[in-house]
Design a protein around this motif. Structure first.
Motif, PDB file in Angstrom:
ATOM      1  N   ALA A   1       0.820  -1.213   0.000  1.00  0.00           N
ATOM      2  CA  ALA A   1       0.000   0.000   0.000  1.00  0.00           C
ATOM      3  C   ALA A   1       0.850   1.258   0.000  1.00  0.00           C
ATOM      4  O   ALA A   1       0.389   2.332  -0.379  1.00  0.00           O
ATOM      5  N   ALA A   2       2.122   1.126   0.450  1.00  0.00           N
ATOM      6  CA  ALA A   2       3.004   2.293   0.485  1.00  0.00           C
ATOM      7  C   ALA A   2       3.315   2.787  -0.917  1.00  0.00           C
ATOM      8  O   ALA A   2       3.450   3.983  -1.154  1.00  0.00           O
ATOM      9  N   MET A   3       3.458   1.864  -1.870  1.00  0.00           N
ATOM     10  CA  MET A   3       3.703   2.204  -3.285  1.00  0.00           C
ATOM     11  C   MET A   3       4.926   3.110  -3.440  1.00  0.00           C
ATOM     12  O   MET A   3       4.963   3.984  -4.282  1.00  0.00           O
ATOM     13  N   CYS A   4       5.935   2.902  -2.594  1.00  0.00           N
ATOM     14  CA  CYS A   4       7.157   3.697  -2.683  1.00  0.00           C
ATOM     15  C   CYS A   4       8.384   2.800  -2.634  1.00  0.00           C
ATOM     16  O   CYS A   4       9.433   3.221  -2.166  1.00  0.00           O
ATOM     17  N   ALA A   5       8.250   1.541  -3.037  1.00  0.00           N
ATOM     18  CA  ALA A   5       9.359   0.599  -2.940  1.00  0.00           C
ATOM     19  C   ALA A   5      10.563   1.116  -3.704  1.00  0.00           C
ATOM     20  O   ALA A   5      10.486   1.436  -4.897  1.00  0.00           O
ATOM     21  N   ALA A   6      11.702   1.195  -3.017  1.00  0.00           N
ATOM     22  CA  ALA A   6      12.912   1.762  -3.625  1.00  0.00           C
ATOM     23  C   ALA A   6      13.366   0.975  -4.837  1.00  0.00           C
ATOM     24  O   ALA A   6      13.786   1.547  -5.844  1.00  0.00           O
ATOM     25  N   GLY A   7      13.293  -0.363  -4.750  1.00  0.00           N
ATOM     26  CA  GLY A   7      13.787  -1.194  -5.837  1.00  0.00           C
ATOM     27  C   GLY A   7      13.016  -1.053  -7.137  1.00  0.00           C
ATOM     28  O   GLY A   7      13.503  -1.464  -8.192  1.00  0.00           O
ATOM     29  N   GLU A   8      11.828  -0.470  -7.084  1.00  0.00           N
ATOM     30  CA  GLU A   8      11.034  -0.288  -8.299  1.00  0.00           C
ATOM     31  C   GLU A   8      11.326   1.044  -8.990  1.00  0.00           C
ATOM     32  O   GLU A   8      10.752   1.337 -10.039  1.00  0.00           O
ATOM     33  N   LEU A   9      12.199   1.846  -8.394  1.00  0.00           N
ATOM     34  CA  LEU A   9      12.562   3.146  -8.968  1.00  0.00           C
ATOM     35  C   LEU A   9      13.988   3.103  -9.479  1.00  0.00           C
ATOM     36  O   LEU A   9      14.847   2.456  -8.868  1.00  0.00           O
ATOM     37  N   VAL A  10      14.276   3.788 -10.583  1.00  0.00           N
ATOM     38  CA  VAL A  10      15.666   3.916 -11.000  1.00  0.00           C
ATOM     39  C   VAL A  10      16.383   4.735  -9.927  1.00  0.00           C
ATOM     40  O   VAL A  10      15.762   5.574  -9.244  1.00  0.00           O
ATOM     41  N   PRO A  11      17.675   4.518  -9.704  1.00  0.00           N
ATOM     42  CA  PRO A  11      18.365   5.186  -8.600  1.00  0.00           C
ATOM     43  C   PRO A  11      18.219   6.700  -8.570  1.00  0.00           C
ATOM     44  O   PRO A  11      18.051   7.285  -7.494  1.00  0.00           O
ATOM     45  N   SER A  12      18.267   7.351  -9.723  1.00  0.00           N
ATOM     46  CA  SER A  12      18.157   8.814  -9.734  1.00  0.00           C
ATOM     47  C   SER A  12      16.781   9.262  -9.259  1.00  0.00           C
ATOM     48  O   SER A  12      16.646  10.248  -8.528  1.00  0.00           O
ATOM     49  N   ARG A  13      15.736   8.524  -9.651  1.00  0.00           N
ATOM     50  CA  ARG A  13      14.384   8.848  -9.215  1.00  0.00           C
ATOM     51  C   ARG A  13      14.229   8.572  -7.720  1.00  0.00           C
ATOM     52  O   ARG A  13      13.581   9.335  -6.993  1.00  0.00           O
ATOM     53  N   PHE A  14      14.839   7.482  -7.266  1.00  0.00           N
ATOM     54  CA  PHE A  14      14.792   7.164  -5.841  1.00  0.00           C
ATOM     55  C   PHE A  14      15.486   8.252  -5.028  1.00  0.00           C
ATOM     56  O   PHE A  14      15.000   8.660  -3.973  1.00  0.00           O
ATOM     57  N   ARG A  15      16.618   8.740  -5.512  1.00  0.00           N
ATOM     58  CA  ARG A  15      17.328   9.802  -4.797  1.00  0.00           C
ATOM     59  C   ARG A  15      16.443  11.042  -4.667  1.00  0.00           C
ATOM     60  O   ARG A  15      16.373  11.659  -3.597  1.00  0.00           O
ATOM     61  N   ALA A  16      15.774  11.408  -5.748  1.00  0.00           N
ATOM     62  CA  ALA A  16      14.912  12.587  -5.711  1.00  0.00           C
ATOM     63  C   ALA A  16      13.777  12.399  -4.707  1.00  0.00           C
ATOM     64  O   ALA A  16      13.464  13.305  -3.927  1.00  0.00           O
ATOM     65  N   LYS A  17      13.160  11.212  -4.704  1.00  0.00           N
ATOM     66  CA  LYS A  17      12.064  10.963  -3.769  1.00  0.00           C
ATOM     67  C   LYS A  17      12.560  10.928  -2.326  1.00  0.00           C
ATOM     68  O   LYS A  17      11.915  11.466  -1.416  1.00  0.00           O
ATOM     69  N   ALA A  18      13.716  10.291  -2.102  1.00  0.00           N
ATOM     70  CA  ALA A  18      14.254  10.207  -0.747  1.00  0.00           C
ATOM     71  C   ALA A  18      14.625  11.595  -0.230  1.00  0.00           C
ATOM     72  O   ALA A  18      14.375  11.931   0.930  1.00  0.00           O
ATOM     73  N   ARG A  19      15.192  12.419  -1.105  1.00  0.00           N
ATOM     74  CA  ARG A  19      15.580  13.773  -0.686  1.00  0.00           C
ATOM     75  C   ARG A  19      14.338  14.618  -0.383  1.00  0.00           C
ATOM     76  O   ARG A  19      14.328  15.379   0.582  1.00  0.00           O
ATOM     77  N   THR A  20      13.306  14.466  -1.205  1.00  0.00           N
ATOM     78  CA  THR A  20      12.069  15.203  -0.955  1.00  0.00           C
ATOM     79  C   THR A  20      11.451  14.800   0.376  1.00  0.00           C
ATOM     80  O   THR A  20      11.020  15.644   1.164  1.00  0.00           O
ATOM     81  N   TRP A  21      11.435  13.493   0.636  1.00  0.00           N
ATOM     82  CA  TRP A  21      10.881  13.007   1.907  1.00  0.00           C
ATOM     83  C   TRP A  21      11.706  13.532   3.070  1.00  0.00           C
ATOM     84  O   TRP A  21      11.157  13.970   4.086  1.00  0.00           O
ATOM     85  N   ARG A  22      13.007  13.510   2.928  1.00  0.00           N
ATOM     86  CA  ARG A  22      13.880  13.980   4.004  1.00  0.00           C
ATOM     87  C   ARG A  22      13.684  15.471   4.259  1.00  0.00           C
ATOM     88  O   ARG A  22      13.597  15.909   5.401  1.00  0.00           O
ATOM     89  N   GLU A  23      13.620  16.264   3.201  1.00  0.00           N
ATOM     90  CA  GLU A  23      13.443  17.709   3.371  1.00  0.00           C
ATOM     91  C   GLU A  23      12.102  18.030   4.032  1.00  0.00           C
ATOM     92  O   GLU A  23      11.989  19.008   4.776  1.00  0.00           O
TER      93      GLU A  23
ATOM     94  N   VAL B   1      15.973  20.443   9.091  1.00  0.00           N
ATOM     95  CA  VAL B   1      17.157  20.937   9.798  1.00  0.00           C
ATOM     96  C   VAL B   1      18.385  20.115   9.427  1.00  0.00           C
ATOM     97  O   VAL B   1      19.493  20.648   9.311  1.00  0.00           O
ATOM     98  N   SER B   2      18.212  18.809   9.218  1.00  0.00           N
ATOM     99  CA  SER B   2      19.352  17.954   8.912  1.00  0.00           C
ATOM    100  C   SER B   2      20.000  18.342   7.592  1.00  0.00           C
ATOM    101  O   SER B   2      21.204  18.189   7.410  1.00  0.00           O
ATOM    102  N   ILE B   3      19.208  18.856   6.649  1.00  0.00           N
ATOM    103  CA  ILE B   3      19.764  19.299   5.375  1.00  0.00           C
ATOM    104  C   ILE B   3      20.694  20.479   5.607  1.00  0.00           C
ATOM    105  O   ILE B   3      21.796  20.550   5.042  1.00  0.00           O
ATOM    106  N   GLU B   4      20.277  21.421   6.443  1.00  0.00           N
ATOM    107  CA  GLU B   4      21.113  22.585   6.722  1.00  0.00           C
ATOM    108  C   GLU B   4      22.405  22.174   7.426  1.00  0.00           C
ATOM    109  O   GLU B   4      23.485  22.686   7.113  1.00  0.00           O
ATOM    110  N   ILE B   5      22.291  21.251   8.370  1.00  0.00           N
ATOM    111  CA  ILE B   5      23.473  20.787   9.088  1.00  0.00           C
ATOM    112  C   ILE B   5      24.446  20.109   8.128  1.00  0.00           C
ATOM    113  O   ILE B   5      25.655  20.347   8.175  1.00  0.00           O
TER     114      ILE B   5
END
Length: 212
Positions: free
Chosen positions: A169-191, A196-200
């Motif tokens: 149901a999460a529909m966000c499985a990392a292995g189903e995304l190409v690495p560049s797309r996964f990086r963009a999604k992971a960075r968006t989620w993190r931001e 604050v961790s991005i600034e640090i």
């Protein structure tokens, strides 16, 4: 424990490679039932082989992580106690040089592998497990290491859980995304969840910049 796990993984990979060799041999000499489309069957067999190789490459990467981390820990255990920052740096340089030599890579690449192996074996258990079963690639694992840098254990665990949670149901499985797309999604989620961790991390990157 880690030595046993690495040995078992090596034996499993030997069996996987042997099975792939047999699979390729069958694909190149198809002798299926009369009336079937032999070219279609061969094409499917080749694709299946590529998918199996991708999983094996991920498992090999996981084994490399365990071996690199194991060597680092064993070397530190054998070394005498350090009494100064200079001695600590010298020990680290020895480990990096040995790994770089055996893998025939630059010391910079070896240092990166050791750092990534440290993170995967200590703070990113879900990522290492996904790499071991072949559900994500080494590129995906590196993205996870990069994007959890600077997060506390709870934050890293939350990011891992969001993208490596087996719940469909999460529909966000990392292995189903190409690495560049996964990086963009992971960075968006993190931001969104840990701005604050991005600034640090940005400040730390500026402070760490130097010319050698």
């Amino acid at each position: 424990m880690e030595r046993m796990a690495a040995g078992e993984a090596a034996e499993a990979l030997k069996s996987s490679v042997a099975a792939l060799v047999v699979h390729v041999g069958r694909a190149t000499s198809y002798s299926g039932p009369i009336g079937a489309d032999p070219l279609r069957e061969q094409a499917d067999a080749f694709l299946d082989g590529l998918a199996a190789i991708a999983r094996t490459e991920a498992q090999l990467a996981a084994l490399k992580v365990l071996l690199a981390r194991g060597f680092e820990q064993a070397t530190h255990a054998m070394a005498p106690p350090v009494t100064s920052p200079q001695e600590h740096t010298a020990q680290e340089m020895v480990v990096v040089a040995e790994v770089a030599c055996v893998l025939t890579v630059s010391e910079r690449a070896a240092s990166a592998l050791l750092a990534q192996s440290r993170e995967l074996t200590t703070t990113l258990p879900l990522t290492l497990a996904a790499l071991q079963d072949g559900s994500i690639s080494w590129q995906h694992a590196r993205v996870m290491v990069d994007e959890t840098t600077g997060l506390d254990p709870a934050g890293a665990s939350a990011l891992e859980g969001h993208f490596l949670n087996p719940d469909p149901a999460a529909m966000c499985a990392a292995g189903e995304l190409v690495p560049s797309r996964f990086r963009a999604k992971a960075r968006t989620w993190r931001e969104r969840h840990h701005p604050v961790s991005i600034e640090i991390r940005h400040t730390r990157s500026i402070l760490d910049r130097r010319v050698e």
